[in-house]
Design an enzyme around this catalytic site. Structure first.
Site, short mmCIF file in Angstrom:
data_model
loop_
_atom_site.label_atom_id
_atom_site.label_comp_id
_atom_site.label_asym_id
_atom_site.label_seq_id
_atom_site.Cartn_x
_atom_site.Cartn_y
_atom_site.Cartn_z
N HIS A 7 14.48 25.61 14.64
CA HIS A 7 15.44 24.82 15.65
C HIS A 7 16.41 25.87 15.88
O HIS A 7 16.49 26.91 15.40
CB HIS A 7 16.01 23.89 14.95
CG HIS A 7 16.86 23.94 13.79
ND1 HIS A 7 16.41 23.61 12.44
CD2 HIS A 7 18.10 24.33 13.60
CE1 HIS A 7 17.38 23.95 11.64
NE2 HIS A 7 18.43 24.21 12.37
N GLU A 43 24.53 15.24 13.16
CA GLU A 43 23.66 16.04 14.09
C GLU A 43 22.69 15.16 14.55
O GLU A 43 22.26 14.02 14.18
CB GLU A 43 23.02 17.24 12.99
CG GLU A 43 22.32 16.35 11.67
CD GLU A 43 21.06 17.20 11.62
OE1 GLU A 43 20.98 18.14 10.51
OE2 GLU A 43 19.89 16.87 12.11
N GLN A 60 18.94 21.42 17.72
CA GLN A 60 19.88 20.77 16.47
C GLN A 60 21.40 20.85 17.22
O GLN A 60 22.02 21.79 17.20
CB GLN A 60 19.76 21.39 15.19
CG GLN A 60 20.75 20.85 14.16
CD GLN A 60 20.53 21.39 12.65
OE1 GLN A 60 20.58 22.81 12.83
NE2 GLN A 60 20.25 20.54 11.75
N HIS A 84 23.52 29.05 15.24
CA HIS A 84 22.52 29.55 14.47
C HIS A 84 21.10 29.34 15.00
O HIS A 84 20.74 28.45 15.83
CB HIS A 84 22.73 28.87 12.93
CG HIS A 84 22.17 27.83 12.74
ND1 HIS A 84 23.09 26.84 13.01
CD2 HIS A 84 21.03 26.81 12.47
CE1 HIS A 84 22.51 25.37 12.69
NE2 HIS A 84 21.38 25.67 12.30
N GLU A 134 18.69 30.68 9.75
CA GLU A 134 18.63 29.62 8.75
C GLU A 134 17.07 29.78 8.31
O GLU A 134 16.09 30.18 9.31
CB GLU A 134 19.02 28.50 9.29
CG GLU A 134 18.61 27.21 8.28
CD GLU A 134 18.87 25.89 9.01
OE1 GLU A 134 19.70 25.63 10.01
OE2 GLU A 134 18.10 24.83 8.62
#
Ligand code: V0V
Ligand code: CO
Length: 149
Positions: A7, A43, A60, A84, A134
Site C-alpha cells: 500500500h 484508516e 491506505q 509512507h 513499511e
C-alpha cells in the site's frame, strides 16, 4: 523477499472527505476501515488490485486519532500527502532482519499488528533517502514450504 507494493499510506485531515474524493474521482471503494489505537490512526483501505502471493495493493488513507501520533505530527509539519510506502512480503521477520543487517534502522524489535491483522514494521526514513518505508505480511500469507504441494 519483497514481492509487491502492499500500500501507499496517505495522511489526511478528514478521512471521510478524502474517502469521498477517491470514490467520486476514481471510483475506488472502501474495502476495509478500522481504528488502530496503538498507531494512532483511523484508516480506510481502498483496494486497487489483487496479487498472486496472497496479498493485494491498496491505498491506505490515514487520519490521526491524536496530535502526538506519527501521522498527527507529520500532518502538522507537512500538511496532507504521501506519508509512507509499504512493501509486501510473505515473511516480514526475515526481511526486516535482512534489512537491519544492512545497517538500516528497523523501528520495532518485533513486527506489530497492522491493518486487517497484518504484521508490520517500519524502516527509518532517514536511512531510506527520506521515505518512511513499511514492510508488511498480510494475514493468511505464509512462507511457501517446498514440501507443501
Ligand atoms: C518523519 N520524518 C519523515 C516522516 N516522518 N520523513 C519522511 N516520511 C515520513 N513519514 C522525518 C522528519 O521530517 C524529521 O526530519 C525526522 O524524520 C524525525 O521526525 P520527527 O517529526 O521528529 O518524528 P519522530 O522522530 O518522533 O518520528 C518519526 C518516525 C515515526 C518515522 C520514527 O513517524 C514512526 O515511528 N513512524 C512509524 C509508525 C507510523 O508511521 N505509523 C502510522 C502509520 P528532520 O526534520 O529532522 O530532517 S500506521 C500504518 O501504516 C498501519 C497501521 C498499517 O499499514 O497497517
Ligand atoms: Co501503512
Amino acid at each position: 523477499m519483497l514481492t509487491r507494493i502492499d500500500h501507499i499510506g496517505i495522511a489526511c485531515f478528514d478521512l471521510d472527505a478524502t474517502v469521498e474524493f477517491y470514490r467520486a474521482t476514481y471510483g475506488f471503494e472502501v474495502f476495509h476501515s478500522e481504528v488502530n489505537e496503538e498507531q494512532g490512526v483511523r484508516e480506510a483501505m481502498l483496494k486497487i488490485n489483487g496479487t498472486s502471493d496472497g496479498g493485494a495493493s491498496y491505498l491506505q488513507l490515514l487520519e490521526p486519532t491524536r496530535e502526538d501520533s506519527a501521522v498527527g505530527k507529520w500532518l502538522a509539519k507537512n500538511g496532507e500527502g504521501v506519508h509512507h510506502i509499504a512493501f509486501g512480503t510473505a515473511d516480514v521477520d526475515a526481511d526486516a532482519a535482512a534489512v537491519r543487517d544492512k545497517g538500516v534502522r528497523v523501528l520495532y524489535d518485533e513486527p506489530r499488528r497492522g491493518s486487517m491483522d497484518s504484521r508490520i514494521t517500519f524502516l527509518h526514513p532517514k536511512d531510506c533517502h527520506g521515505v518512511l518505508t513499511e514492510l508488511v505480511t498480510a494475514a493468511g500469507s505464509h512462507v511457501q514450504d517446498p514440501q507443501d504441494h
